[in-house]
Design an enzyme around this catalytic site. Structure first.
Site, PDB file in Angstrom:
ATOM      1  N   LYS A 113      29.132  20.613  -9.874  1.00  0.00           N
ATOM      2  CA  LYS A 113      30.106  20.573 -10.963  1.00  0.00           C
ATOM      3  C   LYS A 113      29.681  19.674 -12.118  1.00  0.00           C
ATOM      4  CE  LYS A 113      33.089  17.408  -8.445  1.00  0.00           C
ATOM      5  NZ  LYS A 113      32.093  17.187  -7.404  1.00  0.00           N
ATOM      6  N   SER A 114      29.066  18.535 -11.843  1.00  0.00           N
ATOM      7  CA  SER A 114      28.635  17.655 -12.940  1.00  0.00           C
ATOM      8  C   SER A 114      27.535  18.319 -13.760  1.00  0.00           C
ATOM      9  CB  SER A 114      28.143  16.309 -12.402  1.00  0.00           C
ATOM     10  OG  SER A 114      29.222  15.566 -11.890  1.00  0.00           O
TER      11      SER A 114
ATOM     12  N   HIS B 148      22.279  10.551 -12.684  1.00  0.00           N
ATOM     13  CA  HIS B 148      23.144  11.085 -13.739  1.00  0.00           C
ATOM     14  C   HIS B 148      22.639  10.645 -15.111  1.00  0.00           C
ATOM     15  CE1 HIS B 148      26.916  12.930 -12.047  1.00  0.00           C
ATOM     16  NE2 HIS B 148      26.295  12.542 -10.944  1.00  0.00           N
TER      17      HIS B 148
END
Length: 181
Positions: free
Chosen positions: A13-14, A50
């Protein structure tokens, strides 16, 4: 446009949410959770991964005041994620053992976020975890977290223009699905 991307942990999802924000233009990447103290190496590696995949022109904003960030931004906003935001709200309120206080704190913040999303002048993409599809948590704090994040997800989904469910690396568009009254 307001887009909510939901799904399970490690579903993609990210990465999907990041693909919705132009990499060639400035954006605000909002990390609303607390950075754990005490040398949690596994968490540090997640945060680093990230950061490494985000474009250099994106600014990282570490804040739990999501409504203020949305209202003040002049570029697209990506919030990752609402689950860590709820955790931070309850942590900051010291309310893990007080479900009433936790619900009040999260409720106030949820209302502020929904209001800001409704008034947003920029595109906002929000990432969240879909919880509560499995075992009922053993502890009251886990049940409270599940319930509060579920309420946040439902309220944000209700005002979102687009909603995507990411499951096993696949994206399902829920945008035209009916909203529960």
């Amino acid at each position: 446009m307001i887009t909510l991307v939901t799904g399970g942990v490690r579903s993609g999802k990210s990465r999907y949410a990041e693909s919705l924000v132009p990499a060639s233009r400035p954006a605000a990447y909002v990390a609303p959770g607390l950075v754990p103290l005490g040398g949690d190496g596994e968490w540090a590696r997640r945060v680093a991964a990230h950061r490494e995949r985000r474009p250099g022109c994106w600014a990282t904003v570490e804040s739990s005041d999501l409504a203020a960030v949305v209202c003040s931004s002049s570029s697209p906003v990506l919030i990752d994620c609402l689950g860590t935001w709820v955790t931070r709200l309850v942590d900051d309120a010291g309310a893990w053992d007080d479900p009433v206080a936790a619900a009040e704190e999260v409720g106030r913040a949820r209302e502020g976020l929904v209001g800001a999303l409704c008034a947003a002048r920029v595109d906002v993409v929000l990432v969240t975890n879909e919880v509560g599809w499995g075992v009922v948590p053993e502890h009251a704090s886990g049940r409270m977290f599940r319930d509060e994040l579920g309420r946040v997800n439902a309220d944000v989904s209700a005002v979102a223009d687009r909603v995507a469910l990411v499951v096993a690396g696949r994206v399902l568009d829920l945008s035209t699905a009916p909203v529960v009254p």
